[in-house]
Write a protein that holds these residues in place. Structure first.
Motif, PDB file in Angstrom:
ATOM      1  N   TYR A   4       0.923  -1.152  -0.073  1.00  0.00           N
ATOM      2  CA  TYR A   4      -0.115  -0.098   0.176  1.00  0.00           C
ATOM      3  C   TYR A   4       0.757   1.153  -0.027  1.00  0.00           C
ATOM      4  O   TYR A   4       1.936   1.304   0.660  1.00  0.00           O
ATOM      5  CB  TYR A   4      -0.823   0.113   1.331  1.00  0.00           C
ATOM      6  CG  TYR A   4      -1.630  -1.234   1.312  1.00  0.00           C
ATOM      7  CD1 TYR A   4      -2.972  -1.065   0.448  1.00  0.00           C
ATOM      8  CD2 TYR A   4      -1.563  -2.148   2.486  1.00  0.00           C
ATOM      9  CE1 TYR A   4      -3.728  -2.437   0.467  1.00  0.00           C
ATOM     10  CE2 TYR A   4      -2.488  -3.409   2.405  1.00  0.00           C
ATOM     11  CZ  TYR A   4      -3.508  -3.505   1.456  1.00  0.00           C
ATOM     12  OH  TYR A   4      -4.183  -4.505   1.566  1.00  0.00           O
ATOM     13  N   LEU A   5       0.439   2.380  -0.412  1.00  0.00           N
ATOM     14  CA  LEU A   5       1.100   3.550  -0.477  1.00  0.00           C
ATOM     15  C   LEU A   5       1.022   4.297   0.696  1.00  0.00           C
ATOM     16  O   LEU A   5       1.950   5.058   1.220  1.00  0.00           O
ATOM     17  CB  LEU A   5       0.620   4.618  -1.694  1.00  0.00           C
ATOM     18  CG  LEU A   5       0.817   4.177  -3.110  1.00  0.00           C
ATOM     19  CD1 LEU A   5      -0.014   5.001  -4.010  1.00  0.00           C
ATOM     20  CD2 LEU A   5       2.273   4.523  -3.711  1.00  0.00           C
ATOM     21  N   PHE A   6       0.000   3.988   1.585  1.00  0.00           N
ATOM     22  CA  PHE A   6      -0.091   4.453   2.743  1.00  0.00           C
ATOM     23  C   PHE A   6      -0.889   3.297   3.674  1.00  0.00           C
ATOM     24  O   PHE A   6      -1.553   2.424   3.010  1.00  0.00           O
ATOM     25  CB  PHE A   6      -0.702   5.708   2.951  1.00  0.00           C
ATOM     26  CG  PHE A   6      -1.994   5.960   1.839  1.00  0.00           C
ATOM     27  CD1 PHE A   6      -3.232   5.564   2.358  1.00  0.00           C
ATOM     28  CD2 PHE A   6      -1.834   6.341   0.652  1.00  0.00           C
ATOM     29  CE1 PHE A   6      -4.512   5.826   1.645  1.00  0.00           C
ATOM     30  CE2 PHE A   6      -3.154   6.507  -0.203  1.00  0.00           C
ATOM     31  CZ  PHE A   6      -4.257   6.167   0.639  1.00  0.00           C
ATOM     32  N   ALA A   7      -0.911   3.682   5.109  1.00  0.00           N
ATOM     33  CA  ALA A   7      -1.687   2.650   5.839  1.00  0.00           C
ATOM     34  C   ALA A   7      -3.175   2.602   5.265  1.00  0.00           C
ATOM     35  O   ALA A   7      -3.968   3.804   5.384  1.00  0.00           O
ATOM     36  CB  ALA A   7      -1.338   2.893   7.206  1.00  0.00           C
ATOM     37  N   PRO A   8      -3.837   1.550   5.018  1.00  0.00           N
ATOM     38  CA  PRO A   8      -5.078   1.059   5.166  1.00  0.00           C
ATOM     39  C   PRO A   8      -5.727   1.861   6.396  1.00  0.00           C
ATOM     40  O   PRO A   8      -5.272   1.827   7.488  1.00  0.00           O
ATOM     41  CB  PRO A   8      -5.457  -0.145   4.790  1.00  0.00           C
ATOM     42  CG  PRO A   8      -4.180  -0.683   4.428  1.00  0.00           C
ATOM     43  CD  PRO A   8      -3.206   0.237   5.249  1.00  0.00           C
ATOM     44  N   ALA A   9      -7.119   2.463   6.336  1.00  0.00           N
ATOM     45  CA  ALA A   9      -7.922   2.913   7.147  1.00  0.00           C
ATOM     46  C   ALA A   9      -8.298   1.608   8.181  1.00  0.00           C
ATOM     47  O   ALA A   9      -8.445   0.529   7.878  1.00  0.00           O
ATOM     48  CB  ALA A   9      -9.284   3.255   6.670  1.00  0.00           C
ATOM     49  N   PRO A  10      -8.132   1.840   9.458  1.00  0.00           N
ATOM     50  CA  PRO A  10      -8.513   0.642  10.432  1.00  0.00           C
ATOM     51  C   PRO A  10      -9.981   0.331  10.436  1.00  0.00           C
ATOM     52  O   PRO A  10     -10.649   1.156   9.843  1.00  0.00           O
ATOM     53  CB  PRO A  10      -8.131   1.608  11.787  1.00  0.00           C
ATOM     54  CG  PRO A  10      -8.419   2.941  11.503  1.00  0.00           C
ATOM     55  CD  PRO A  10      -7.978   3.343  10.196  1.00  0.00           C
ATOM     56  N   VAL A  11     -10.058  -0.949  10.745  1.00  0.00           N
ATOM     57  CA  VAL A  11     -11.590  -1.423  10.903  1.00  0.00           C
ATOM     58  C   VAL A  11     -12.257  -0.602  12.079  1.00  0.00           C
ATOM     59  O   VAL A  11     -11.845  -0.231  13.075  1.00  0.00           O
ATOM     60  CB  VAL A  11     -11.593  -2.840  11.340  1.00  0.00           C
ATOM     61  CG1 VAL A  11     -12.865  -3.267  11.517  1.00  0.00           C
ATOM     62  CG2 VAL A  11     -10.812  -3.709  10.133  1.00  0.00           C
ATOM     63  N   VAL A  12     -13.636  -0.179  11.677  1.00  0.00           N
ATOM     64  CA  VAL A  12     -14.462   0.478  12.556  1.00  0.00           C
ATOM     65  C   VAL A  12     -15.429  -0.386  13.295  1.00  0.00           C
ATOM     66  O   VAL A  12     -15.896  -1.291  12.267  1.00  0.00           O
ATOM     67  CB  VAL A  12     -15.015   1.534  11.973  1.00  0.00           C
ATOM     68  CG1 VAL A  12     -15.994   2.276  12.868  1.00  0.00           C
ATOM     69  CG2 VAL A  12     -14.353   2.566  11.289  1.00  0.00           C
TER      70      VAL A  12
END
Length: 232
Positions: A4-12
């Motif tokens: 990934y280019l940046f960290a994926p969004a965390p699970v909500v």
């Protein structure tokens, strides 16, 4: 190196009453104008033929008890107290008689709204996103499994601001009840575990300002609270 280019969004995820496990939120569907008196106070016709919907991102979720900033871009920030349905079983084109089999549980919810932006969008026949789908706008109490609470077709639904009652109605006054909503919505989407459905708010919606405390409750389900902080 990460793919990934940046960290994926965390699970909500939301808390579940009596469990150490949490409920991962996938999508948030909201039913509009589902109480006749609320539709009238908004100056619109009641539509009994079928429900209609808008959506919120899962990342608008805020847990009950939080303090949120008064949001940017609005001078008319409203509360809407609602019964929320948590889907726990996949389904598509679900029969109304089997709809409740797809419910994992229920919760109290607040659909926080930038009312001035919503009304401008409505007048211009544009989507409601700026008025509805914004940061910290989907407040949710703990999810109560249906195995514990049963299903909800009646019961008092109330909201107070700084201890003063603003909304007081009953779930029997929902124009479209939970089984009907699930059956209808599943004709357009494959409903999945993690999907939430905010079922609509009764009359009495109104503005809040920084420093206000919102408290709501649904009989047999529990409560929800939110503190309004300083402007963002």
């Amino acid at each position: 190196m990460s793919q990934y280019l940046f960290a994926p969004a965390p699970v909500v995820a939301a808390p579940v009453r009596g469990s150490s496990q949490t409920y991962p939120i996938r999508r948030i569907f909201c039913v509009g104008r589902n109480y006749e008196a609320h539709a009238k106070e908004m100056g619109v016709q009641v539509d009994r033929e079928a429900p209609f919907y808008f959506t919120k991102s899962a990342h608008t979720y805020v847990p009950s008890g939080a303090t949120v900033a008064y949001p940017p871009g609005t001078a008319n920030y409203h509360y809407e107290m609602e019964l929320v349905v948590a889907i726990g079983k996949e389904g598509f084109r679900i029969d109304k008689d089997k709809a409740l089999e797809h419910v994992y549980g229920y919760a109290c919810g607040l659909d926080m709204t930038r009312r001035d932006l919503q009304l401008v969008a409505r007048e211009q026949r544009r989507p409601w996103d700026l008025g509805k789908d914004f940061e910290e706008s989907a407040v949710l109490g703990e999810i109560v499994p249906a195995a514990e609470s049963g299903h909800f077709s009646q019961g008092a639904i109330e909201l107070r601001v700084n201890g003063q009652t603003k909304q007081a109605s009953d779930l029997t006054l929902l124009i479209h009840a939970v089984p009907e909503i699930i059956a209808h919505l599943s004709g357009y989407y494959h409903l999945m575990p993690g999907d939430l459905i905010y079922t609509g708010t009764p009359e009495g919606v109104g503005p809040v300002v920084s420093g206000d405390l919102i408290e709501g409750s649904i009989a047999g389900l529990g409560g929800i609270s939110l503190k309004i902080g300083d402007k963002a």
